[in-house]
Design an enzyme around this catalytic site. Sequence first.
Site, mmCIF file in Angstrom:
data_model
loop_
_atom_site.group_PDB
_atom_site.id
_atom_site.type_symbol
_atom_site.label_atom_id
_atom_site.label_comp_id
_atom_site.label_asym_id
_atom_site.label_seq_id
_atom_site.Cartn_x
_atom_site.Cartn_y
_atom_site.Cartn_z
ATOM 1 N N HIS A 197 0.248 -0.947 31.937
ATOM 2 C CA HIS A 197 0.523 -1.866 33.044
ATOM 3 C C HIS A 197 1.980 -1.734 33.429
ATOM 4 O O HIS A 197 2.828 -1.547 32.570
ATOM 5 C CB HIS A 197 0.212 -3.318 32.634
ATOM 6 C CG HIS A 197 0.052 -4.195 33.819
ATOM 7 N ND1 HIS A 197 1.118 -4.806 34.436
ATOM 8 C CD2 HIS A 197 -1.047 -4.536 34.530
ATOM 9 C CE1 HIS A 197 0.667 -5.486 35.469
ATOM 10 N NE2 HIS A 197 -0.628 -5.342 35.556
ATOM 11 N N ASP A 201 -8.556 -4.824 33.214
ATOM 12 C CA ASP A 201 -9.724 -4.055 33.652
ATOM 13 C C ASP A 201 -10.466 -3.387 32.511
ATOM 14 O O ASP A 201 -11.578 -2.893 32.700
ATOM 15 C CB ASP A 201 -9.285 -2.988 34.666
ATOM 16 C CG ASP A 201 -8.892 -3.613 35.985
ATOM 17 O OD1 ASP A 201 -9.515 -4.631 36.336
ATOM 18 O OD2 ASP A 201 -7.976 -3.110 36.643
HETATM 19 N N1 CMC Z 1 -3.079 6.886 29.817
HETATM 20 C C1 CMC Z 1 -2.168 7.797 29.361
HETATM 21 N N2 CMC Z 1 -0.859 7.747 29.606
HETATM 22 C C2 CMC Z 1 -0.400 6.734 30.363
HETATM 23 C C3 CMC Z 1 -1.265 5.739 30.874
HETATM 24 C C4 CMC Z 1 -2.642 5.839 30.578
HETATM 25 N N3 CMC Z 1 -3.510 4.928 31.041
HETATM 26 N N4 CMC Z 1 -0.548 4.840 31.597
HETATM 27 C C5 CMC Z 1 0.722 5.254 31.533
HETATM 28 N N5 CMC Z 1 0.827 6.395 30.786
HETATM 29 C C6 CMC Z 1 2.062 7.126 30.433
HETATM 30 C C7 CMC Z 1 2.598 7.930 31.601
HETATM 31 O O1 CMC Z 1 2.076 9.240 31.607
HETATM 32 C C8 CMC Z 1 4.083 7.879 31.340
HETATM 33 O O2 CMC Z 1 4.370 8.795 30.294
HETATM 34 P P1 CMC Z 1 5.786 9.580 30.262
HETATM 35 O O3 CMC Z 1 6.824 8.512 30.084
HETATM 36 O O4 CMC Z 1 5.667 10.502 29.103
HETATM 37 O O5 CMC Z 1 5.891 10.295 31.581
HETATM 38 C C9 CMC Z 1 4.306 6.473 30.770
HETATM 39 O O6 CMC Z 1 3.058 6.127 30.159
HETATM 40 C C10 CMC Z 1 4.665 5.427 31.814
HETATM 41 O O7 CMC Z 1 3.642 5.444 32.814
HETATM 42 P P2 CMC Z 1 3.920 5.259 34.362
HETATM 43 O O8 CMC Z 1 2.794 5.887 35.120
HETATM 44 O O9 CMC Z 1 5.311 5.708 34.692
HETATM 45 O O10 CMC Z 1 3.865 3.675 34.452
HETATM 46 P P3 CMC Z 1 3.609 2.838 35.760
HETATM 47 O O11 CMC Z 1 4.196 1.509 35.514
HETATM 48 O O12 CMC Z 1 4.067 3.597 36.957
HETATM 49 O O13 CMC Z 1 2.005 2.752 35.862
HETATM 50 C C11 CMC Z 1 -0.228 2.049 35.582
HETATM 51 C C12 CMC Z 1 1.252 1.670 35.444
HETATM 52 C C13 CMC Z 1 -1.067 0.790 35.394
HETATM 53 C C14 CMC Z 1 -0.476 2.585 37.004
HETATM 54 C C15 CMC Z 1 -0.575 3.118 34.540
HETATM 55 O O14 CMC Z 1 -0.384 2.608 33.235
HETATM 56 C C16 CMC Z 1 -1.999 3.653 34.672
HETATM 57 O O15 CMC Z 1 -2.225 4.593 35.451
HETATM 58 N N6 CMC Z 1 -3.007 3.044 33.936
HETATM 59 C C17 CMC Z 1 -4.387 3.413 34.087
HETATM 60 C C18 CMC Z 1 -4.989 2.729 35.307
HETATM 61 C C19 CMC Z 1 -5.241 1.255 35.085
HETATM 62 O O16 CMC Z 1 -5.825 0.844 34.079
HETATM 63 N N7 CMC Z 1 -4.842 0.430 36.085
HETATM 64 C C20 CMC Z 1 -5.102 -1.015 36.059
HETATM 65 C C21 CMC Z 1 -3.850 -1.834 35.959
HETATM 66 S S1 CMC Z 1 -4.232 -3.559 35.586
HETATM 67 C C22 CMC Z 1 -5.066 -4.146 36.974
HETATM 68 C C23 CMC Z 1 -4.162 -4.409 38.103
HETATM 69 O O17 CMC Z 1 -3.544 -5.495 38.100
HETATM 70 O O18 CMC Z 1 -4.040 -3.555 38.984
#
Ligand code: CMC
Length: 428
Positions: free
Chosen positions: A307, A364
């Site tokens: 998240h 989710d």
């Molecule tokens: N699986 C594997 N690696 C992950 C995941 C995941 N689900 N989420 C984040 N990472 C890694 C990412 O690759 C990055 O690694 P590094 O630092 O080595 O490059 C690190 O964790 C930080 O991730 P980010 O993408 O920079 O973080 P963000 O804040 O931009 O993204 C997120 C947050 C929710 C989009 C992301 O965690 C994700 O894609 N999760 C899966 C989709 C999901 O479950 N979304 C629902 C969110 S809750 C409902 C809502 O309110 O929307």
Amino acid sequence: MGKKAELHYEGKVFEIPVVTGSENENALDISKLRGESGLITLDRGFKNTGSTQSAITFLNGEEGILRYRGYSIEELAEKSSFLEVSFLLIYGELPTQQELDKFTKDISEHSLVHEDVKSILDGYPSKAHPMGVLSSLVSALTAFYPKSLDPNRSKEQINGTIIRFIAKLPTLAAWSFKNRMRQPIMYPKNKLNYTSNFLHMMFGLPTQDTEINPVVAKALDKLLILHADHEQNCSASTVRIVGSSHASLYASVSAGIAALWGPLHGGANQAVIEMLEEIKADGGDVDKYVAKAKDKSDPFRLMGFGHRVYKNFDPRATIIKKAADDVLRELGIEDPVLDIAMKLEKVALEDEYFKVRGLYPNVDFYSGIIYRALGIPTDMFTVMFAIGRLPGWISQWKEMRENNEPIGRPRQVYTGATERAYVGMENR
Ligand code: CMC
């Protein structure tokens, strides 16, 4: 004297005022920075940027705190109802019994949508994703209520638009599902409560009386509360930025629904179940999928994990996990996908990759399991999220308008070609 920070840049010192919120959160107010120093700030994805000051929802990601208008999500989920929470979010205070009765009555009396909506529905192919249908039907509401296009109408008129919206969204959502099933639509029944009415329109058939299971209706109500608002997330920010151009409430929320649809946001609930199904079909090898999620050359991510704001736990996930257990037990359902989910959660939570990055199951991860148990089809999961989020979008839009916020218009750092002479076709 308020707090100030200093920016030292090219031999000059610029003072930046610090804004402090009611929970002692501090922010640098850089709104005058460009005029004074020529500098803007750069923050892709707004990871560290506050877009507004808001009194609706408080969220502390480090401590896993979520409160609507000061009330904890745990208490609201246990003691309140979705319409009561909707009132709280939109008007700022918990309703008295009289206020809640009126709100509930007004909503139940506006649940019918114009008959012409049926002919719009007829135009969609049966395979149309219900989120796309919902977003366009919400936008189409402007055609039936053209006066709603003016966001500067009186408070009472805006309130009429709000009531109509909360009343009609479940009807539009259920009808988008009926369209997919090529089943006759079911009209709303005013005597049923909000969630029971939705279940009646989703699962009812004209050939038989619909029996609404109170366990299912209650669980659904709780899920809607948990989704009702989440401060400046992708869809709420979309609603605010679209509305900041003085677009109507319906148009702004239609854009919010589109933003919610993506799998990194609300669409994750559908993606989680699809992922769990895939793991199951592939022999249930959870380790293999955890390894794929960690492999930077593989685009696969563990859906339902991570998240932007929560880095310890998502309080909504904790409540939903318990609710999922209760619902499955009460309905006597054994879901093999739940076993995969539990294994996956355990492996990921113990893995260094996930620990270091603060990746935990989010709302989710478990909501899809409950929706399945309640008989909601997978591609309707994100629609359920949208019904829950509607009061949040409305309150964000309303607050933005009432605070007379300026049009949202970020700046950029240009990285393209510098000025060059036009090259004629013969020289390319
Ligand atoms: N699986 C594997 N690696 C992950 C995941 C995941 N689900 N989420 C984040 N990472 C890694 C990412 O690759 C990055 O690694 P590094 O630092 O080595 O490059 C690190 O964790 C930080 O991730 P980010 O993408 O920079 O973080 P963000 O804040 O931009 O993204 C997120 C947050 C929710 C989009 C992301 O965690 C994700 O894609 N999760 C899966 C989709 C999901 O479950 N979304 C629902 C969110 S809750 C409902 C809502 O309110 O929307």
